[in-house]
Design a protein around this motif. Structure first.
Motif, PDB file in Angstrom:
ATOM      1  N   ILE A   4       4.377   7.052   8.793  1.00 40.55           N
ATOM      2  CA  ILE A   4       3.834   6.763   7.463  1.00 40.55           C
ATOM      3  C   ILE A   4       2.502   6.031   7.588  1.00 40.55           C
ATOM      4  N   LYS A   5       2.433   5.111   8.529  1.00 38.74           N
ATOM      5  CA  LYS A   5       1.201   4.349   8.728  1.00 38.74           C
ATOM      6  C   LYS A   5       0.035   5.268   9.079  1.00 38.74           C
TER       7      LYS A   5
ATOM      8  N   GLN B  34       6.384  -2.488   0.519  1.00 43.28           N
ATOM      9  CA  GLN B  34       7.628  -2.439   1.280  1.00 43.28           C
ATOM     10  C   GLN B  34       7.287  -2.282   2.763  1.00 43.28           C
ATOM     11  N   PRO B  35       7.114  -3.388   3.463  1.00 44.74           N
ATOM     12  CA  PRO B  35       6.718  -3.344   4.872  1.00 44.74           C
ATOM     13  C   PRO B  35       7.628  -2.505   5.752  1.00 44.74           C
ATOM     14  N   THR B  36       8.909  -2.449   5.404  1.00 42.13           N
ATOM     15  CA  THR B  36       9.828  -1.633   6.213  1.00 42.13           C
ATOM     16  C   THR B  36       9.449  -0.162   6.187  1.00 42.13           C
ATOM     17  N   LEU B  37       8.757   0.264   5.130  1.00 34.59           N
ATOM     18  CA  LEU B  37       8.261   1.646   5.047  1.00 34.59           C
ATOM     19  C   LEU B  37       6.865   1.781   5.646  1.00 34.59           C
ATOM     20  N   SER B  38       5.943   0.938   5.189  1.00 34.61           N
ATOM     21  CA  SER B  38       4.538   1.084   5.584  1.00 34.61           C
ATOM     22  C   SER B  38       4.305   0.832   7.066  1.00 34.61           C
ATOM     23  N   ASP B  39       5.245   0.145   7.751  1.00 34.74           N
ATOM     24  CA  ASP B  39       5.092  -0.108   9.178  1.00 34.74           C
ATOM     25  C   ASP B  39       5.678   0.999  10.046  1.00 34.74           C
TER      26      ASP B  39
ATOM     27  N   LYS C  24       5.520  12.997   1.132  1.00 35.83           N
ATOM     28  CA  LYS C  24       6.595  13.687   1.856  1.00 35.83           C
ATOM     29  C   LYS C  24       7.074  12.862   3.037  1.00 35.83           C
ATOM     30  N   ALA C  25       6.110  12.229   3.741  1.00 36.81           N
ATOM     31  CA  ALA C  25       6.487  11.387   4.883  1.00 36.81           C
ATOM     32  C   ALA C  25       7.346  10.210   4.428  1.00 36.81           C
ATOM     33  N   VAL C  26       7.021   9.660   3.249  1.00 36.54           N
ATOM     34  CA  VAL C  26       7.796   8.536   2.713  1.00 36.54           C
ATOM     35  C   VAL C  26       9.186   8.993   2.301  1.00 36.54           C
ATOM     36  N   TYR C  27       9.281  10.158   1.648  1.00 35.59           N
ATOM     37  CA  TYR C  27      10.567  10.648   1.147  1.00 35.59           C
ATOM     38  C   TYR C  27      11.573  10.882   2.280  1.00 35.59           C
ATOM     39  N   ARG C  28      11.072  11.190   3.471  1.00 36.29           N
ATOM     40  CA  ARG C  28      11.992  11.405   4.593  1.00 36.29           C
ATOM     41  C   ARG C  28      12.771  10.134   4.938  1.00 36.29           C
ATOM     42  N   HIS C  29      12.188   8.993   4.584  1.00 33.48           N
ATOM     43  CA  HIS C  29      12.820   7.715   4.915  1.00 33.48           C
ATOM     44  C   HIS C  29      13.434   7.033   3.683  1.00 33.48           C
ATOM     45  N   GLN C  30      12.851   7.272   2.497  1.00 30.39           N
ATOM     46  CA  GLN C  30      13.390   6.616   1.289  1.00 30.39           C
ATOM     47  C   GLN C  30      12.964   7.410   0.059  1.00 30.39           C
ATOM     48  N   GLU C  31      13.790   8.357  -0.326  1.00 29.35           N
ATOM     49  CA  GLU C  31      13.425   9.246  -1.425  1.00 29.35           C
ATOM     50  C   GLU C  31      13.441   8.537  -2.779  1.00 29.35           C
TER      51      GLU C  31
END
Length: 486
Positions: free
Chosen positions: A219-220, A210-215, A171-178
């Motif tokens: 999300i981290k 995808q560092p732009t997401l995991s950082d 869910k945290a990831v989907y908020r930034h890139q579904e």
């Protein structure tokens, strides 16, 4: 090897602390008020004094654990925050540029250095001593109660718990890139923990590509929490629900799965003793331990306030023997009996017998044997069954075909009679009104300090969480009392 050189080393950046950590910062106040040298004294036998490489100072490691509890962080997030948060570094006795530990060191410290230590008693004792030194604890009244903490898995298996955490991560990831959901692995159809762990690891690897997401911090942090859950499951080697948690009951209709913390608190709302147990344990069995530990910690006690769970005969006898006023109502079964109000059996003092609603007098009585030593004896009164068969009031009183008719009365012990007289006094009623304070403290522990849910599995982990939580709650209360005195 234990390194005795734990003092702050010189640094050209040391003045940064005065610039960015204000005087009213909680961590600064705690560091300046409390002498943590007791930690090293308690743990020195766990370290070698003359062999091996220097260990991280135990005081600093202990402070890391306090920070983890105060800010509800995973080990990895705690270490990461300590890297750049100067209030953390100041509290940890580190220079601004000093490197932090590896998160795995915290796990080793908990399991190797603290495993057989009764941290709860040590920390509660230190806070009580501090309150006494500051003249903040003067009452002689204890308020006792027990609060429950749900298991980390809350009756769920580790696989189900891990599913919840991985869902939170998605869910945290989907908020930034579904659209990334198309790259995620297929979810397992079973509740097998090994399959769930394989899925979760692949899920994390996909995100980390995808560092732009995991950082992204949100999300981290979720990734770190999931990793810590998997480490705990792997460490426990238990693929069922929390193996040491037990089912307890708060009422006839409400149960929980987890642990209990039995608390004693002063009138100033400072916790003076605590015992962590599994959820099924009876509150009454820890009454004496709470009183004795509070006295050992330095508090004078002459009154104890609790609910009816603490008014058992053993606790009444203990209170009398130790000059305590026990402000706890007798259980209704003892004080009022189990009879309906309209049963209308009345005692005739002249005949020394009971009369039934129709006015017939019992013709004999005998002492009834009880199978438990904790039960009060009973007197059983026998009536002429011939009269009962013909009585106009026999419906609901006499069972058709019964060969006997009797009426039993529980004989109250001298302790119960004295307590019954005491609970009818104005003094008892006034003192019992203070019991809300411990209920408010239980709510504070759960709502402000996250004590409603265990953050690890097992009784040892629960004791660690309880010790740190109560220590922090007591310190915050001491600060508040100090400010009120100014």
């Amino acid at each position: 090897m234990l390194n005795n050189q734990t003092s702050l080393t010189l640094s050209p950046y040391i003045e940064l602390y005065d610039a960015v950590v204000p005087k009213d910062n909680f961590l600064r106040q705690m560091k300046e008020l409390i002498d943590f040298s007791f930690v090293e004294e308690e743990l020195k036998e766990k370290y070698c004094l003359d062999n091996g490489r220097n260990a991280e100072p135990p005081i600093r490691m202990f402070k890391y654990l306090l920070l983890k509890q105060i800010y509800d962080l995973s080990d990895a997030d705690l270490v990461e925050r300590a890297r750049f948060d100067l209030s953390f570094k100041y509290f940890l006795d580190m220079t601004p540029e000093a490197p932090v530990i590896h998160s795995s060191s915290l796990t080793k410290f908990r399991r190797l250095r603290l495993f057989d230590k009764d941290l709860m008693d040590i920390l509660v004792q230190k806070t009580v001593e501090l309150a006494l030194e500051l003249n903040l604890l003067s009452s002689t009244t204890l308020i006792v109660d027990a609060t429950h903490t749900s298991s980390r898995f809350h009756s769920k298996s580790p696989a189900e718990y891990l599913q919840d955490k991985s869902k939170s991560l998605r869910k945290a990831v989907y908020r930034h890139q579904e659209t990334i959901k198309e790259q995620f692995p297929s979810k397992p159809n079973t509740k097998n923990v090994e399959e769930e762990m394989m899925y979760t690891k692949e899920l994390i690897r996909t995100i980390q590509r995808q560092p732009t997401l995991s950082d992204i911090p949100a999300i981290k942090e979720k990734i770190n929490v999931v990793n810590e859950v998997m480490e705990d499951i792997d460490e426990e080697k238990s693929y069922s629900s929390d193996p040491e948690a037990r089912k307890g009951h708060k009422s006839q209709d409400y149960s929980f799965f987890g642990y209990k913390t039995h608390l004693a608190m002063s009138d100033e709302r400072i916790i003076t003793a605590a015992v962590v147990t599994t959820g099924e344990k009876s509150d009454a069995n820890y009454f004496q331990e709470l009183v004795e530990t509070s006295r050992k910690n330095g508090m004078e006690v002459d009154t104890v306030i609790g609910d009816k769970a603490y008014s058992g005969k053993n606790n009444l006898q203990y209170s009398q023997k130790n000059d305590l006023r026990l402000v706890a109502k007798l259980h209704p079964v003892i004080s009022s009996g189990t009879r309906e109000e309209d049963d209308n059996f009345e005692f005739n003092k002249d005949a020394d017998m009971y009369a039934c609603p129709a006015g017939h007098l019992a013709y004999r009585k005998k002492m009834e044997k009880r199978y438990s030593t904790t039960q009060n004896p009973q007197l059983k009164y026998f009536f002429d069954v011939g009269k009962c068969k013909k009585c106009s009031l026999r419906k609901g009183c006499y069972k058709e075909g019964a060969k006997t008719k009797s009426y039993s009365v529980t004989i109250k012990s001298s302790e119960h009679l004295e307590q019954e007289a005491f609970q009818n006094t104005k003094e008892f009623k006034a003192l019992s009104k203070k019991r809300y304070k411990v209920e408010a403290k239980n709510a504070e522990l759960k709502q402000r300090h996250g004590y409603g849910r265990a953050n690890t599995s097992g009784l040892f982990g629960m004791k660690m969480q309880g010790a740190a939580t109560i220590f922090v709650a007591n310190i915050k209360r001491i600060f508040k009392l100090m400010n009120e005195k100014k």
